[in-house]
Design a protein around this motif. Sequence first.
Motif, PDB file in Angstrom:
ATOM      1  N   ASN A 166       0.822  -1.210   0.000  1.00  0.00           N
ATOM      2  CA  ASN A 166       0.000   0.000   0.000  1.00  0.00           C
ATOM      3  C   ASN A 166       0.851   1.254   0.000  1.00  0.00           C
ATOM      4  O   ASN A 166       0.582   2.208  -0.743  1.00  0.00           O
ATOM      5  N   LEU A 167       1.893   1.265   0.827  1.00  0.00           N
ATOM      6  CA  LEU A 167       2.742   2.452   0.914  1.00  0.00           C
ATOM      7  C   LEU A 167       3.515   2.680  -0.380  1.00  0.00           C
ATOM      8  O   LEU A 167       3.715   3.830  -0.800  1.00  0.00           O
ATOM      9  N   LYS A 168       3.946   1.599  -1.033  1.00  0.00           N
ATOM     10  CA  LYS A 168       4.619   1.745  -2.322  1.00  0.00           C
ATOM     11  C   LYS A 168       3.678   2.375  -3.346  1.00  0.00           C
ATOM     12  O   LYS A 168       4.078   3.230  -4.137  1.00  0.00           O
ATOM     13  N   HIS A 169       2.409   1.937  -3.308  1.00  0.00           N
ATOM     14  CA  HIS A 169       1.414   2.507  -4.219  1.00  0.00           C
ATOM     15  C   HIS A 169       1.266   4.006  -3.973  1.00  0.00           C
ATOM     16  O   HIS A 169       1.255   4.802  -4.926  1.00  0.00           O
ATOM     17  N   HIS A 170       1.158   4.409  -2.691  1.00  0.00           N
ATOM     18  CA  HIS A 170       1.038   5.831  -2.367  1.00  0.00           C
ATOM     19  C   HIS A 170       2.271   6.596  -2.819  1.00  0.00           C
ATOM     20  O   HIS A 170       2.162   7.715  -3.349  1.00  0.00           O
ATOM     21  N   ALA A 171       3.453   6.019  -2.611  1.00  0.00           N
ATOM     22  CA  ALA A 171       4.702   6.689  -2.994  1.00  0.00           C
ATOM     23  C   ALA A 171       4.777   6.893  -4.505  1.00  0.00           C
ATOM     24  O   ALA A 171       5.193   7.961  -4.981  1.00  0.00           O
ATOM     25  N   ILE A 231       1.519  10.842   4.507  1.00  0.00           N
ATOM     26  CA  ILE A 231       2.689  11.706   4.683  1.00  0.00           C
ATOM     27  C   ILE A 231       3.920  11.170   3.949  1.00  0.00           C
ATOM     28  O   ILE A 231       5.025  11.651   4.167  1.00  0.00           O
ATOM     29  N   ILE A 232       3.723  10.190   3.068  1.00  0.00           N
ATOM     30  CA  ILE A 232       4.846   9.554   2.389  1.00  0.00           C
ATOM     31  C   ILE A 232       5.633  10.564   1.550  1.00  0.00           C
ATOM     32  O   ILE A 232       6.833  10.397   1.309  1.00  0.00           O
ATOM     33  N   HIS A 233       4.981  11.633   1.114  1.00  0.00           N
ATOM     34  CA  HIS A 233       5.645  12.656   0.292  1.00  0.00           C
ATOM     35  C   HIS A 233       6.088  13.857   1.123  1.00  0.00           C
ATOM     36  O   HIS A 233       6.423  14.911   0.577  1.00  0.00           O
TER      37      HIS A 233
END
Length: 283
Positions: free
Chosen positions: A97-102, A150-152
Amino acid sequence: MDNIIEVRDLVVKFGDFAAVNGISFDVKEGEIFGFLGPNGAGKTTSIRTITTIQKYDSGSVSIDGHDIKSDYLEARKLIGIAQQHISLDKDLTVRQNLKHHAIMHKIPAKELDRTIEEMADILELGDFMDHKVMDLSGGWKRKAAIIGAIIHSPKILLLDEPTAGLDTRSRHMLWELVRKLNSKGTTIFLTTHYIEEAETLCDKVAIIDHGKLIAIGTVDELRDKIGRISVETTWDDGRRRKEYFPSIQEAKEFSQTLGDKLFNIRRTSLEDVFLELTGGDIQ
């Protein structure tokens, strides 16, 4: 501190119904700002408008100097949002999921894994990275959703009812997360209908009801609007009555006039303020 969010005379209508009715306020850079109000008060509509998801009818919103209508792409780069309904794929792991958001935020491939690991370490999610979202508790799902938001590394994180439906332990875990993010310089804007949440976390609180701002200020400034000390009296027929006073001395002097009636002297709470200013219930 400079204003990082400026809202002026904002109106959002659905047909003839004004969900947000002419509100104006500022959020300072680096503060935790709370929108407190009952369900249906206009909190979610406000946060959706600020994040450019919801169109508005009149007024203006600027994010760090960028108007969200004429300069919305630059405004959106500065924002992270964790909505009330968790926007994670339950069939994927947290890492996936986090990779997708990134990727959606165009983080370069060579920085992808490092960025995700750094976020996971900061927010102590490492042990859950390879768990499917469906297998996490409500609190950890919320935590994962916030990391995705907040990944970005946005300057502003907007949280819509971040602890709604969570148990006490999970709620306190999320509070610590909010404090940690804020200590690293992130401005936090959160909506809530939990009195304790606003009172515990927020540097400044705006009370909203029926689409209008009723009051805004620090917790102490809001208490000053009705009196910092409360005397709650129980009458013979069981009815309760509250009186508010600027000082403990004035409250004690009033209590001496109550005779043999039962009374309690305490600090005025945000719930007292809300009830006095709106005449309604916070829930």
